[in-house]
Design a protein around this motif. Sequence first.
Motif, short mmCIF file in Angstrom:
data_model
loop_
_atom_site.label_atom_id
_atom_site.label_comp_id
_atom_site.label_asym_id
_atom_site.label_seq_id
_atom_site.Cartn_x
_atom_site.Cartn_y
_atom_site.Cartn_z
N ARG A 127 1.16 56.97 7.33
CA ARG A 127 -0.24 56.70 7.65
C ARG A 127 -0.45 56.28 9.10
O ARG A 127 -1.59 56.15 9.56
CB ARG A 127 -0.82 55.62 6.73
N LEU A 128 0.62 56.05 9.85
CA LEU A 128 0.48 55.67 11.26
C LEU A 128 -0.27 56.75 12.03
O LEU A 128 -0.26 57.91 11.65
CB LEU A 128 1.86 55.45 11.89
N PRO A 129 -0.93 56.36 13.13
CA PRO A 129 -1.66 57.36 13.92
C PRO A 129 -0.76 58.54 14.30
O PRO A 129 0.43 58.38 14.57
CB PRO A 129 -2.08 56.58 15.17
N TYR A 130 -1.36 59.70 14.30
CA TYR A 130 -0.62 60.94 14.49
C TYR A 130 -1.20 61.71 15.67
O TYR A 130 -2.42 61.86 15.78
CB TYR A 130 -0.75 61.79 13.22
N THR A 131 -0.33 62.18 16.55
CA THR A 131 -0.72 63.04 17.66
C THR A 131 -0.17 64.43 17.40
O THR A 131 1.05 64.59 17.24
CB THR A 131 -0.18 62.51 19.00
N ALA A 132 -1.04 65.39 17.34
CA ALA A 132 -0.62 66.78 17.10
C ALA A 132 0.11 67.32 18.32
O ALA A 132 -0.13 66.90 19.45
CB ALA A 132 -1.84 67.65 16.78
N GLU A 133 0.98 68.26 18.08
CA GLU A 133 1.74 68.87 19.17
C GLU A 133 0.79 69.49 20.21
O GLU A 133 1.04 69.42 21.41
CB GLU A 133 2.69 69.92 18.61
N THR A 134 -0.30 70.06 19.75
CA THR A 134 -1.25 70.68 20.68
C THR A 134 -1.97 69.67 21.55
O THR A 134 -2.56 70.04 22.57
CB THR A 134 -2.30 71.51 19.90
N LEU A 180 -0.40 67.12 23.01
CA LEU A 180 0.55 66.58 23.97
C LEU A 180 0.23 67.09 25.37
O LEU A 180 -0.25 68.22 25.53
CB LEU A 180 1.98 66.98 23.61
N PRO A 181 0.52 66.28 26.40
CA PRO A 181 0.30 66.77 27.76
C PRO A 181 1.23 67.97 28.03
O PRO A 181 2.41 67.93 27.69
CB PRO A 181 0.70 65.59 28.65
N PRO A 182 0.69 69.02 28.61
CA PRO A 182 1.55 70.17 28.90
C PRO A 182 2.62 69.77 29.92
O PRO A 182 2.39 68.92 30.77
CB PRO A 182 0.58 71.20 29.49
N ASP A 183 3.77 70.35 29.80
CA ASP A 183 4.88 70.12 30.73
C ASP A 183 5.45 68.70 30.66
O ASP A 183 6.16 68.29 31.57
CB ASP A 183 4.48 70.44 32.19
N ASP A 184 5.14 67.93 29.64
CA ASP A 184 5.71 66.59 29.50
C ASP A 184 6.82 66.66 28.46
O ASP A 184 6.59 66.48 27.26
CB ASP A 184 4.63 65.59 29.09
N MET A 185 8.03 66.92 28.93
CA MET A 185 9.16 67.10 28.02
C MET A 185 9.49 65.82 27.26
O MET A 185 9.90 65.87 26.11
CB MET A 185 10.38 67.61 28.78
N ALA A 186 9.31 64.67 27.88
CA ALA A 186 9.60 63.40 27.19
C ALA A 186 8.65 63.23 26.00
O ALA A 186 9.08 62.82 24.92
CB ALA A 186 9.48 62.23 28.15
N ALA A 187 7.37 63.55 26.19
CA ALA A 187 6.41 63.45 25.09
C ALA A 187 6.75 64.44 24.00
O ALA A 187 6.65 64.13 22.81
CB ALA A 187 4.99 63.68 25.61
N ARG A 188 7.16 65.64 24.38
CA ARG A 188 7.53 66.66 23.39
C ARG A 188 8.75 66.23 22.60
O ARG A 188 8.79 66.38 21.38
CB ARG A 188 7.78 68.00 24.06
N ALA A 195 9.76 63.14 22.05
CA ALA A 195 9.35 62.04 21.17
C ALA A 195 8.59 62.58 19.96
O ALA A 195 8.81 62.14 18.83
CB ALA A 195 8.48 61.05 21.95
N TYR A 196 7.70 63.55 20.19
CA TYR A 196 6.96 64.16 19.10
C TYR A 196 7.92 64.79 18.08
O TYR A 196 7.78 64.58 16.87
CB TYR A 196 5.98 65.22 19.63
N LEU A 197 8.87 65.57 18.56
CA LEU A 197 9.82 66.24 17.65
C LEU A 197 10.65 65.23 16.86
O LEU A 197 10.91 65.43 15.68
CB LEU A 197 10.71 67.20 18.43
N ALA A 198 11.05 64.15 17.51
CA ALA A 198 11.84 63.12 16.83
C ALA A 198 11.01 62.45 15.73
O ALA A 198 11.48 62.26 14.60
CB ALA A 198 12.34 62.09 17.83
N LEU A 199 9.76 62.09 16.06
CA LEU A 199 8.90 61.44 15.06
C LEU A 199 8.55 62.40 13.93
O LEU A 199 8.46 61.99 12.77
CB LEU A 199 7.64 60.91 15.73
N ARG A 200 8.38 63.67 14.25
CA ARG A 200 8.10 64.66 13.22
C ARG A 200 9.28 64.78 12.25
O ARG A 200 9.10 64.88 11.03
CB ARG A 200 7.79 66.01 13.86
N GLU A 201 10.48 64.75 12.79
CA GLU A 201 11.67 64.82 11.94
C GLU A 201 11.74 63.61 11.00
O GLU A 201 12.06 63.74 9.82
CB GLU A 201 12.94 64.90 12.79
N VAL A 202 11.40 62.43 11.51
CA VAL A 202 11.39 61.23 10.67
C VAL A 202 10.34 61.37 9.57
O VAL A 202 10.59 61.07 8.41
CB VAL A 202 11.14 59.96 11.51
#
Length: 146
Positions: free
Chosen positions: A9-16, A18-26, A28-35
């Motif tokens: 239920r925690l706040p969710y940021t969709a992949e779309t 995410l700031p473009p070209d921000d590999m660190a954000a991407r 982090a997104y992939l890691a949280l999505r896996e969890v």
Amino acid sequence: MHVLCAYLRLPYTAETDLPPDDMAARHAYLALREVRHTVIRLIRDRTAVGPEETHVSWRGHDFDFTGVVFDGGDFSGAAFTDGTVHFVDVVFADGRVDFSGTRFSGGTVDYTAAGVLHQRHGLLLQRALLRRPRRRRWSPGSTRPR
């Protein structure tokens, strides 16, 4: 199990979003999505077995997915029995959420205001079974809550 539902239920940021070209954000997104997907599999695994089979069964308990954004996940074969499952205000977004072979029986399932945001992959409801719910305010295929 309540902490795991709270995590979903925690706040969710969709992949779309995410700031473009921000590999660190991407990353982090992939890691949280896996969890998130691991949490869903854990809930599936603990509800797929009954208390007669193991002491770690979560059948008969309540699950609160209120407001969760599901961007994929595998609930296939889960059995939500004798408890309340809240899918209130959930969004099924841009990923495959597999409910094939899932059983909802002897309890309450609330789908109030649930919706599908993207249909690229969609919901898989093959062989999903809803038995004698005490309340079902929305069902797949209907256009508004009942």
